[in-house]
Design an enzyme around this catalytic site. Structure first.
Site, PDB file in Angstrom:
ATOM      1  N   LYS A 155      -8.564  -1.251   5.109  1.00  0.00           N
ATOM      2  CA  LYS A 155      -7.913  -2.559   4.997  1.00  0.00           C
ATOM      3  C   LYS A 155      -7.958  -3.328   6.320  1.00  0.00           C
ATOM      4  CE  LYS A 155      -4.751  -1.181   1.248  1.00  0.00           C
ATOM      5  NZ  LYS A 155      -3.331  -1.189   0.796  1.00  0.00           N
ATOM      6  N   TYR A 191      -6.192  -6.422  -7.491  1.00  0.00           N
ATOM      7  CA  TYR A 191      -4.796  -5.982  -7.541  1.00  0.00           C
ATOM      8  C   TYR A 191      -4.043  -6.576  -8.731  1.00  0.00           C
ATOM      9  CZ  TYR A 191      -4.838  -3.584  -2.981  1.00  0.00           C
ATOM     10  OH  TYR A 191      -5.060  -2.703  -1.951  1.00  0.00           O
ATOM     11  N   PHE A 194       5.726  -8.496  -3.933  1.00  0.00           N
ATOM     12  CA  PHE A 194       4.872  -8.493  -2.740  1.00  0.00           C
ATOM     13  C   PHE A 194       3.433  -8.943  -3.021  1.00  0.00           C
ATOM     14  CE2 PHE A 194       4.936  -4.123  -4.471  1.00  0.00           C
ATOM     15  CZ  PHE A 194       3.580  -3.915  -4.699  1.00  0.00           C
ATOM     16  N   ARG A 251      -6.304  10.760  -2.022  1.00  0.00           N
ATOM     17  CA  ARG A 251      -4.880  10.388  -1.984  1.00  0.00           C
ATOM     18  C   ARG A 251      -4.121  11.286  -1.000  1.00  0.00           C
ATOM     19  NH1 ARG A 251      -3.359   5.465  -4.343  1.00  0.00           N
ATOM     20  NH2 ARG A 251      -1.317   6.318  -3.835  1.00  0.00           N
ATOM     21  N   THR A 263       2.183   5.799   0.422  1.00  0.00           N
ATOM     22  CA  THR A 263       2.045   4.343   0.533  1.00  0.00           C
ATOM     23  C   THR A 263       2.796   3.813   1.757  1.00  0.00           C
ATOM     24  OG1 THR A 263       1.958   4.238  -1.874  1.00  0.00           O
ATOM     25  CG2 THR A 263       2.389   2.168  -0.710  1.00  0.00           C
ATOM     26  N   ARG A 266      -2.596   7.230   6.875  1.00  0.00           N
ATOM     27  CA  ARG A 266      -1.522   6.238   6.986  1.00  0.00           C
ATOM     28  C   ARG A 266      -0.518   6.615   8.072  1.00  0.00           C
ATOM     29  NH1 ARG A 266      -1.203   4.977   0.490  1.00  0.00           N
ATOM     30  NH2 ARG A 266      -2.374   3.023   0.534  1.00  0.00           N
ATOM     31  N   ASN A 311      -1.107  -0.912   5.312  1.00  0.00           N
ATOM     32  CA  ASN A 311      -1.145   0.550   5.341  1.00  0.00           C
ATOM     33  C   ASN A 311      -2.562   1.132   5.391  1.00  0.00           C
ATOM     34  OD1 ASN A 311      -1.829  -0.016   2.756  1.00  0.00           O
ATOM     35  ND2 ASN A 311      -0.108   1.035   1.781  1.00  0.00           N
ATOM     36  N   HIS A 339      -6.898   1.822   1.051  1.00  0.00           N
ATOM     37  CA  HIS A 339      -6.673   1.876  -0.395  1.00  0.00           C
ATOM     38  C   HIS A 339      -7.440   3.070  -0.941  1.00  0.00           C
ATOM     39  CE1 HIS A 339      -6.629   0.868  -4.664  1.00  0.00           C
ATOM     40  NE2 HIS A 339      -7.892   1.232  -4.650  1.00  0.00           N
ATOM     41  N   GLU A 379     -12.897   0.433 -10.277  1.00  0.00           N
ATOM     42  CA  GLU A 379     -12.874  -0.158  -8.932  1.00  0.00           C
ATOM     43  C   GLU A 379     -14.248  -0.085  -8.261  1.00  0.00           C
ATOM     44  OE1 GLU A 379      -8.121   0.771  -8.198  1.00  0.00           O
ATOM     45  OE2 GLU A 379      -9.594   1.778  -6.935  1.00  0.00           O
TER      46      GLU A 379
HETATM   47  P1  ADP Z   1      -1.034   2.716  -3.081  1.00  0.00           P
HETATM   48  O1  ADP Z   1      -1.931   1.815  -2.237  1.00  0.00           O
HETATM   49  O2  ADP Z   1      -0.488   3.868  -2.291  1.00  0.00           O
HETATM   50  O3  ADP Z   1      -1.692   3.148  -4.370  1.00  0.00           O
HETATM   51  P2  ADP Z   1       0.531   0.837  -4.683  1.00  0.00           P
HETATM   52  O4  ADP Z   1      -0.582   0.883  -5.681  1.00  0.00           O
HETATM   53  O5  ADP Z   1       1.922   1.079  -5.160  1.00  0.00           O
HETATM   54  O6  ADP Z   1       0.267   1.826  -3.469  1.00  0.00           O
HETATM   55  O7  ADP Z   1       0.533  -0.605  -3.984  1.00  0.00           O
HETATM   56  C1  ADP Z   1      -0.666  -1.255  -3.666  1.00  0.00           C
HETATM   57  C2  ADP Z   1      -0.541  -1.850  -2.283  1.00  0.00           C
HETATM   58  O8  ADP Z   1       0.448  -2.895  -2.295  1.00  0.00           O
HETATM   59  C3  ADP Z   1      -0.042  -0.892  -1.193  1.00  0.00           C
HETATM   60  O9  ADP Z   1      -1.051  -0.063  -0.666  1.00  0.00           O
HETATM   61  C4  ADP Z   1       0.482  -1.864  -0.157  1.00  0.00           C
HETATM   62  O10 ADP Z   1      -0.572  -2.459   0.605  1.00  0.00           O
HETATM   63  C5  ADP Z   1       1.121  -2.933  -1.041  1.00  0.00           C
HETATM   64  N1  ADP Z   1       2.545  -2.653  -1.276  1.00  0.00           N
HETATM   65  C6  ADP Z   1       3.071  -1.693  -2.081  1.00  0.00           C
HETATM   66  N2  ADP Z   1       4.412  -1.720  -2.059  1.00  0.00           N
HETATM   67  C7  ADP Z   1       4.763  -2.724  -1.196  1.00  0.00           C
HETATM   68  C8  ADP Z   1       6.007  -3.256  -0.734  1.00  0.00           C
HETATM   69  N3  ADP Z   1       7.179  -2.750  -1.147  1.00  0.00           N
HETATM   70  N4  ADP Z   1       5.967  -4.290   0.145  1.00  0.00           N
HETATM   71  C9  ADP Z   1       4.796  -4.813   0.561  1.00  0.00           C
HETATM   72  N5  ADP Z   1       3.578  -4.356   0.166  1.00  0.00           N
HETATM   73  C10 ADP Z   1       3.555  -3.329  -0.699  1.00  0.00           C
HETATM   74 MG    MG Z   2      -2.291   2.044  -6.005  1.00  0.00          MG
END
Ligand code: ADP
Ligand code: MG
Length: 140
Positions: free
Chosen positions: A11, A51, A59, A87, A93, A104, A114, A117, A128
């Site tokens: 990212k 997304y 968010f 993962r 996350t 991370r 973070n 992805h 994807e």
């Molecule tokens: P992951 O990337 O671990 O699969 P998610 O699919 O839940 O997590 O979320 C997608 C992305 O959205 C996260 O990697 C992060 O960049 C962003 N995100 C998730 N939760 C939050 C939050 N509470 N506030 C801001 N950004 C968030």
């Molecule tokens: Mg995800």
């Protein structure tokens, strides 16, 4: 356990801070081999589509702004049990909750920014990968 492919994004935060090489090396050390790599600046349409599952989350706007602010590195990673393995190597996350030694934990700044992805299932990995790569761009 079969050889599998997953989709990964380094990212904008990690690219801006010059962690691309370290992150790819970390994947390789953990049995995840990049079989396709592309650097790209995502358009708003691409980020919103990628997304789309999060479109109703509070968010979402922040996430799209972040993902489009500077270039990312898109990858297909291949290895044994690659989706789950990726993962694990990525970590939680929220970097504050990520285990020691995960990407991370080492590089991420916040739950939003973070660093990486990773696909959450083999089904989503296939979707994807196809969103960003043609089959002719992937070489095992
Ligand atoms: P992951 O990337 O671990 O699969 P998610 O699919 O839940 O997590 O979320 C997608 C992305 O959205 C996260 O990697 C992060 O960049 C962003 N995100 C998730 N939760 C939050 C939050 N509470 N506030 C801001 N950004 C968030
Ligand atoms: Mg995800």
């Amino acid at each position: 356990m079969a050889t599998e492919r997953t989709f990964s994004i380094i990212k904008p935060d990690a690219v801006e801070n010059n962690h691309v090489g370290a992150i790819i090396a970390h994947f390789e050390k953990n049995g995840l081999r990049p079989v396709a790599i592309k650097r790209k600046q995502l358009t708003q349409t691409e980020a919103e589509g990628f997304y789309a599952v999060h479109a109703e989350r509070p968010f979402f706007g922040e996430l799209v702004d972040f993902m489009t602010r500077s270039p990312v590195v898109l990858m297909v990673l291949e290895g044994e049990d690659a989706v789950k393995k990726n993962r694990e190597v990525m970590g939680a996350t929220n970097p504050a909750e990520a285990a020691e030694g995960t990407i991370r934990k080492m590089y991420a700044q916040s739950i939003g920014e973070n660093s990486v992805h990773g696909s959450d299932s083999p089904e989503n990995a296939a979707i994807e990968i196809a969103y960003f790569f043609a089959a002719t761009e992937i070489f095992s």
